[in-house]
Design an enzyme around this catalytic site. Structure first.
Site, PDB file in Angstrom:
ATOM      1  N   ARG A   1       3.453 -14.012   1.899  1.00 28.70           N
ATOM      2  CA  ARG A   1       3.453 -12.809   0.827  1.00 28.70           C
ATOM      3  C   ARG A   1       4.692 -13.395   0.325  1.00 28.70           C
ATOM      4  NH1 ARG A   1       3.119  -6.577   0.598  1.00 28.70           N
ATOM      5  NH2 ARG A   1       5.031  -6.156   1.932  1.00 28.70           N
TER       6      ARG A   1
ATOM      7  N   GLU B   1     -10.204   0.694   8.570  1.00 25.60           N
ATOM      8  CA  GLU B   1     -10.071  -0.040   8.890  1.00 25.60           C
ATOM      9  C   GLU B   1      -8.353  -0.350   9.691  1.00 25.60           C
ATOM     10  OE1 GLU B   1      -9.308  -3.576   6.373  1.00 25.60           O
ATOM     11  OE2 GLU B   1     -10.306  -2.532   4.794  1.00 25.60           O
TER      12      GLU B   1
ATOM     13  N   LYS C   1      -0.650   5.235   7.821  1.00 28.02           N
ATOM     14  CA  LYS C   1       0.269   5.570   9.139  1.00 28.02           C
ATOM     15  C   LYS C   1       0.128   6.272  11.170  1.00 28.02           C
ATOM     16  CE  LYS C   1       3.180   2.150   8.121  1.00 28.02           C
ATOM     17  NZ  LYS C   1       3.941   2.038   7.478  1.00 28.02           N
TER      18      LYS C   1
ATOM     19  N   LYS D   1      -9.718   2.568   2.195  1.00 31.15           N
ATOM     20  CA  LYS D   1     -10.300   1.583   0.506  1.00 31.15           C
ATOM     21  C   LYS D   1     -11.426   2.285  -0.026  1.00 31.15           C
ATOM     22  CE  LYS D   1      -8.089  -2.817   2.144  1.00 31.15           C
ATOM     23  NZ  LYS D   1      -8.440  -3.827   2.943  1.00 31.15           N
TER      24      LYS D   1
ATOM     25  N   LEU E   1       0.988  -1.118   0.161  1.00 34.13           N
ATOM     26  CA  LEU E   1       0.025  -0.077   0.074  1.00 34.13           C
ATOM     27  C   LEU E   1       1.108   0.994  -0.447  1.00 34.13           C
ATOM     28  CD1 LEU E   1      -2.829  -1.139   2.321  1.00 34.13           C
ATOM     29  CD2 LEU E   1      -3.381  -0.731   0.478  1.00 34.13           C
TER      30      LEU E   1
ATOM     31  N   LYS F   1      -5.188  -1.088  10.328  1.00 38.25           N
ATOM     32  CA  LYS F   1      -3.947  -2.280   9.579  1.00 38.25           C
ATOM     33  C   LYS F   1      -2.972  -2.877  10.798  1.00 38.25           C
ATOM     34  CE  LYS F   1      -0.063  -0.888   5.937  1.00 38.25           C
ATOM     35  NZ  LYS F   1       0.967  -2.207   6.995  1.00 38.25           N
TER      36      LYS F   1
HETATM   37  S1  IVH Z   1      -5.047  -3.749   2.159  1.00 37.71           S
HETATM   38  C1  IVH Z   1      -3.922  -4.005  -2.128  1.00 37.71           C
HETATM   39  N1  IVH Z   1      -5.667  -4.035   4.858  1.00 37.71           N
HETATM   40  O1  IVH Z   1      -0.305  -3.975   4.486  1.00 37.71           O
HETATM   41  C2  IVH Z   1      -3.517  -4.216  -0.936  1.00 37.71           C
HETATM   42  N2  IVH Z   1      -3.673  -4.767   4.091  1.00 37.71           N
HETATM   43  O2  IVH Z   1       1.432  -2.569   3.121  1.00 37.71           O
HETATM   44  C3  IVH Z   1      -4.007  -5.406   0.314  1.00 37.71           C
HETATM   45  N3  IVH Z   1      -2.699  -4.684   6.015  1.00 37.71           N
HETATM   46  O3  IVH Z   1       0.391  -6.533   2.690  1.00 37.71           O
HETATM   47  C4  IVH Z   1      -3.576  -4.831   1.410  1.00 37.71           C
HETATM   48  N4  IVH Z   1      -3.996  -4.670   7.569  1.00 37.71           N
HETATM   49  O4  IVH Z   1       0.346  -7.213   4.863  1.00 37.71           O
HETATM   50  C5  IVH Z   1      -5.546  -4.050   3.881  1.00 37.71           C
HETATM   51  N5  IVH Z   1      -7.162  -3.984   6.803  1.00 37.71           N
HETATM   52  C6  IVH Z   1      -5.995  -4.364   6.022  1.00 37.71           C
HETATM   53  C7  IVH Z   1      -4.359  -4.703   6.176  1.00 37.71           C
HETATM   54  C8  IVH Z   1      -3.484  -4.638   4.858  1.00 37.71           C
HETATM   55  C9  IVH Z   1      -2.630  -4.721   7.519  1.00 37.71           C
HETATM   56  C10 IVH Z   1      -0.915  -5.628   5.324  1.00 37.71           C
HETATM   57  C11 IVH Z   1      -0.811  -6.140   4.033  1.00 37.71           C
HETATM   58  C12 IVH Z   1      -0.239  -5.762   3.383  1.00 37.71           C
HETATM   59  C13 IVH Z   1       0.564  -4.885   3.893  1.00 37.71           C
HETATM   60  C14 IVH Z   1       0.408  -3.534   2.744  1.00 37.71           C
END
Ligand code: IVH
Length: 520
Positions: free
Chosen positions: A149, A126, A324, A300, A93, A128
């Site tokens: 990943r 939501e 962040k 999102k 992201l 992270k």
């Molecule tokens: S969405 C296409 N939602 O953050 C992007 N990612 O820096 C899909 N992560 O690799 C990710 N919480 O491991 C999404 N609520 C959340 C998340 C999240 C943690 C992590 C995920 C991703 C990383 C990106």
């Protein structure tokens, strides 16, 4: 091991052969445990052997073997993981750090979509989760594989491990024929702490944070190890699909929940960037109490048709951003350790720090709890911070989450001054002229002098604000007495929270005190 001769009675020859026997026995036990999925001895026996080995080595350091079990942490992996190629890459992201970045992001989306700048745009918000991402593939409702990943294109096959995580359903009913669920594997703070106690008891290296513990636990070649670890999983996204889950992100997440996945309770939808930011602030406040680590919020676009129109850049989707939280860790120098006299007579050590900004707040003192904490032991006598003690002059890492009192998370031994000395609590009390006692079984030193407690507390506060210590301008001996007697300042921390605790009414009272005006 009752029949074994005590280490103190051993001759050098006996010690040498005993070390050899222990090295063999422990290597065998390790192999059985890590490679063959069938422990040959129980954990307690393993620990006893390891301890005995360490005791002999301590008495006969020159006999320590090159392959000493003391230097081994677990066992080397038997072989690497198989690789799994992601059918849809697992992306990262882009980041926002300030409210302005979030406003810009939302404005950019609207521009890209040819929407009016003042129009509403439904977004999801939501936490992270600070764990590691996992993709779990189901075919006809059966879990078929799970992958980390990796580099985003190819991940490690951790199917056997994922099958041991209770939070991950093994079968689904009513799901699309092909469904790849993506989410985060994480560990709670409480489980992390308990795991580290167990790690240390087993003579293994403790994990440095819950994220590392989760990663280390999932990426085990032996799924039996993973099974014993308290891993959890939040589902928040998907990859390969045979049919759409829903029309919107929020409905899709609700569908994942209905299928049996855990989804984050702090997931909401918002229509403006102001709402996103106010949710960010609310979650940031709740952060310290969540019980697991999050490092920001993720926003999102809710409408999946709009997501499709927005598409992707090289490694990040255009329709999402991570907002962040400010970093919560910072290194600084420990200038001194003061003893604070509490109202109940408890004598608590406080770290005096070279001021440093942690998570957007300047921190100049941190709690040190008690004598054992400084020495690197917790209340049960287990080592903390890997057993590192805290010394004046050390470089220490400050941890601060939400509005909790800052703590010392780590000590950089490489930067420890050569002439530093372990902190001597009793000695320090003597220097300060404080009479104290520590009863057996009590972690706390307590005041045992004849002088009234209040006088002593006032003296310790006066020292704290004095030029030799914090040198707080405008808060001198006289003010401390006035404030102490009114109950406004009773501890070191109270000095720093004074402003936040004072309403207009109290400020008025202060300005009426002798020698005080509006300005002071
Ligand atoms: S969405 C296409 N939602 O953050 C992007 N990612 O820096 C899909 N992560 O690799 C990710 N919480 O491991 C999404 N609520 C959340 C998340 C999240 C943690 C992590 C995920 C991703 C990383 C990106």
């Amino acid at each position: 091991m009752a029949q074994d001769p005590p280490v103190s009675d051993m001759s050098e020859d006996q010690a040498r052969s005993e070390l050899q026997r222990l090295a063999l026995a422990l290597a065998q036990a390790n192999r059985a445990y890590h490679h063959d999925d069938s422990p040959s001895i129980d954990d307690a026996t393993f620990d006893r052997l390891k301890l005995r080995n360490a005791q002999i080595e301590q008495r006969f350091p020159h006999l320590k073997r090159k392959d000493s079990p003391s230097d081994q942490i677990g066992a080397k992996p038997k072989e690497g993981f198989c690789k799994i190629r992601h059918r849809q890459p697992m992306l990262s992201l882009s980041n926002a750090f300030e409210a302005k970045d979030v406003e810009d992001f939302v404005a950019r989306l609207k521009k890209f979509l040819n929407l009016k700048p003042q129009s509403d745009m439904r977004m999801t918000a939501e936490p992270k989760i600070d764990g590691l991402s996992l993709a779990v593939r189901y075919e006809k409702g059966q879990l078929v594989h799970a992958a980390t990943r990796g580099d985003g294109e190819t991940g490690e096959d951790v199917t056997a491990n994922a099958l041991t995580i209770a939070d991950i359903p093994k079968t689904l009913s009513g799901a699309p024929d092909i469904l790849e669920v993506r989410g985060e594997v994480y560990m709670t703070h409480a489980d992390f702490a308990a795991l580290n106690v167990a790690q240390e008891q087993a003579g293994q290296k403790p994990f440095s944070n819950p994220r590392n513990a989760a990663a280390g636990s999932l990426r085990q070649l032996d799924a039996q190890v993973t099974k014993a670890r308290p891993l959890l999983f939040f589902a928040y996204a998907w990859g390969d699909l045979s049919e759409p889950l829903a029309h919107s992100q929020s409905e899709a997440v609700a569908r994942l929940q209905a299928l049996g996945f855990s989804t984050n309770p702090l997931f909401i939808t918002c229509d403006t960037s102001e709402e996103l930011i106010s949710h960010y602030r609310a979650v940031e406040m709740a952060r310290a109490d969540l019980g697991y680590d999050i490092d920001g919020m993720v926003y999102k676009v809710d409408d999946l048709a709009l997501q499709a129109r927005l598409g992707f850049r090289a490694t990040t989707p255009r329709w999402a951003i991570a907002h962040k939280f400010p970093a919560e860790l910072a290194w600084t120098e420990l200038l001194g350790i003061d003893i604070q006299v509490g109202r109940t007579g408890a004598l608590s050590p406080v770290a005096r720090l070279n001021p440093v900004t942690v998570g957007g707040v300047v921190v100049s003192n941190a709690t040190l709890h008690n004598e054992d904490y400084i020495a690197g032991r917790d209340s049960k006598g287990q080592s903390i911070r890997g057993g590192k003690d805290i010394r004046v002059g050390d470089w220490v890492q400050i941890y601060r989450a939400g509005d909790v009192i800052p703590k010392i998370a780590d000590v950089d031994l490489a930067r420890r001054p050569a002439d530093s000395r372990a902190f001597d609590f009793a000695e320090k009390l003597k220097q300060e002229g404080i009479q104290g006692q520590r009863a057996p079984g009590d972690a706390i030193w307590r005041y045992s002098g004849a002088e009234p407690l209040a006088d002593l507390a006032i003296e310790s506060l006066k020292h704290f604000v004095s030029r030799q210590a914090f040198d707080i301008e405008g808060l001198g001996a006289k003010q401390i007495e006035q404030f102490y007697n009114r109950g406004w300042i009773r501890s070191f921390e109270d000095i720093f929270t004074l402003k936040a605790r004072f309403g207009p009414g109290q400020l008025q009272q202060v300005s009426k005190l002798e020698g005080w005006g509006e300005k002071s």
